[in-house]
Design a protein around this motif. Structure first.
Motif, PDB file in Angstrom:
ATOM      1  N   SER A 241       0.829  -1.210   0.000  1.00  0.00           N
ATOM      2  CA  SER A 241       0.000   0.000   0.000  1.00  0.00           C
ATOM      3  C   SER A 241       0.857   1.252   0.000  1.00  0.00           C
ATOM      4  O   SER A 241       0.476   2.275  -0.566  1.00  0.00           O
ATOM      5  CB  SER A 241      -0.968  -0.005   1.175  1.00  0.00           C
TER       6      SER A 241
ATOM      7  N   LEU B  86       1.922   1.457  -3.652  1.00  0.00           N
ATOM      8  CA  LEU B  86       0.750   1.838  -4.443  1.00  0.00           C
ATOM      9  C   LEU B  86       0.346   3.271  -4.151  1.00  0.00           C
ATOM     10  O   LEU B  86      -0.047   4.006  -5.040  1.00  0.00           O
ATOM     11  CB  LEU B  86      -0.421   0.893  -4.147  1.00  0.00           C
TER      12      LEU B  86
ATOM     13  N   LYS C  57       2.501   5.555  -6.091  1.00  0.00           N
ATOM     14  CA  LYS C  57       2.155   5.538  -7.526  1.00  0.00           C
ATOM     15  C   LYS C  57       0.822   6.218  -7.773  1.00  0.00           C
ATOM     16  O   LYS C  57       0.652   6.951  -8.728  1.00  0.00           O
ATOM     17  CB  LYS C  57       2.109   4.092  -8.030  1.00  0.00           C
ATOM     18  N   LEU C  58      -0.122   5.980  -6.875  1.00  0.00           N
ATOM     19  CA  LEU C  58      -1.454   6.573  -7.013  1.00  0.00           C
ATOM     20  C   LEU C  58      -1.365   8.090  -6.922  1.00  0.00           C
ATOM     21  O   LEU C  58      -1.995   8.810  -7.681  1.00  0.00           O
ATOM     22  CB  LEU C  58      -2.357   6.029  -5.908  1.00  0.00           C
ATOM     23  N   ARG C  59      -0.521   8.550  -5.973  1.00  0.00           N
ATOM     24  CA  ARG C  59      -0.366   9.990  -5.800  1.00  0.00           C
ATOM     25  C   ARG C  59       0.220  10.612  -7.076  1.00  0.00           C
ATOM     26  O   ARG C  59      -0.250  11.630  -7.548  1.00  0.00           O
ATOM     27  CB  ARG C  59       0.567  10.259  -4.618  1.00  0.00           C
TER      28      ARG C  59
ATOM     29  N   ALA D 197       0.004   9.394 -10.138  1.00  0.00           N
ATOM     30  CA  ALA D 197      -0.999   9.334 -11.193  1.00  0.00           C
ATOM     31  C   ALA D 197      -2.042  10.432 -10.986  1.00  0.00           C
ATOM     32  O   ALA D 197      -2.451  11.096 -11.935  1.00  0.00           O
ATOM     33  CB  ALA D 197      -1.665   7.969 -11.203  1.00  0.00           C
ATOM     34  N   ASN D 198      -2.448  10.627  -9.742  1.00  0.00           N
ATOM     35  CA  ASN D 198      -3.452  11.653  -9.441  1.00  0.00           C
ATOM     36  C   ASN D 198      -2.949  13.045  -9.779  1.00  0.00           C
ATOM     37  O   ASN D 198      -3.668  13.848 -10.375  1.00  0.00           O
ATOM     38  CB  ASN D 198      -3.822  11.612  -7.956  1.00  0.00           C
TER      39      ASN D 198
END
Ligand SMILES: [Zn+2]
Length: 274
Positions: free
Chosen positions: A118, A121, A124-126, A128-129
């Motif tokens: 997590s 992820l 990476k999510l941050r 991408a956002n």
């Protein structure tokens, strides 16, 4: 891992992530209380973990910690047999802590793995956002601009749109004059409007500017009425002067023989004037 020896880096990593069994957590906590060196290492480790969570760069955990995660995840599918096998056996004297806590490792390993995943992820999510946010902001701005351009175009081309000229205060029309001139007869008529009022000791004077470069010829005096209008009809001028232009100046009341600048009104005659 506890006792006289210092705590290995990978165990500090797991401790900082709260990924150890409660017994091991407690042992390490006890060691940390009395060991400044390990406390310093832990602080460094916590900073690394915080960076891992916050940074857009990928930071590696210590190799040992990673390997231990993998080992423990591998152990996860066979919990029952493992636990039985270990408890049946006499605990190995070199590794008492590990044997006691092996059964607790299985859920903790899963938790730790999830935590690690997590974290990665999350980073990476941050990323991408952030990327998505900046891209959609750009698209929105472009759509906004083109919508405005479209509305401006619609307004300017709409037949129903009414166009208005707005000016400051009362408009003051520019002075102007129309003249007809027939050189062969020495005939001239001038009609002026919107002339600025002039002092009583001044007059407007009309001039014929000869095409041959000779000095301007005086062609009559006139004064505007209250409304700024004036007429000059058939003034006494010589005939046969080919003119390239007419001009008006302000002179002293009796008029001048040569114009005084500035020329307040001027107009060129068409080239074919006779
Ligand atoms: Zn220590």
């Amino acid at each position: 891992m506890t006792g006289h020896r210092h705590i290995p880096q990978e165990d500090l990593t797991l401790y900082a992530m709260h990924a150890l069994g409660s017994e091991e957590q407690a042992q390490i906590a006890a060691h940390l209380e009395g060991c400044e060196e390990c406390r310093a290492n832990l602080a460094k480790e916590s900073a690394t973990l915080a960076l891992l969570a916050m940074s857009v760069e990928h930071r590696r955990l210590p190799e040992g910690a990673r390997n231990r995660f993998l080992e423990r995840i591998k152990a996860a599918p066979l919990p029952a047999s493992r636990v039985v096998g270990i408890t049946d056996r006499v605990p190995s004297p070199q590794r008492p802590a590990k044997a006691r806590t092996a059964s607790r490792w299985i859920p903790w390993a899963a938790t730790a793995a999830l935590l690690l995943i997590s974290l990665v992820l999350g980073v990476k999510l941050r990323q991408a956002n952030d990327e998505l946010r900046s891209k959609s902001a750009l698209v929105e701005a472009q759509a906004d601009a083109s919508q405005r351009a479209q509305r401006v175009l619609e307004l300017l081309t709409a037949p129903a749109a009414r166009h208005v000229l707005l000016t400051a205060g009362t408009p003051h029309p520019a002075p102007s004059a129309r003249a007809a001139y027939l050189a062969s007869r020495g005939a001239l008529i001038l009609e002026a409007s919107n002339l600025a009022p002039i002092a009583p000791n001044k007059t407007y004077e009309l001039w014929i500017i000869p095409a041959n470069g000779h000095p301007p010829v005086p062609a009559g005096l006139f004064r505007p009425d209250a409304a700024g209008n004036a007429h000059l009809v058939l003034p006494d001028i010589p005939s046969g002067i080919k003119a390239k232009a007419l001009g008006v100046t302000v002179e002293s009341a009796s008029g001048s023989t040569s114009p005084t600048l500035p020329i307040v009104l001027a107009g060129a005659l068409p080239a074919d004037t006779e």
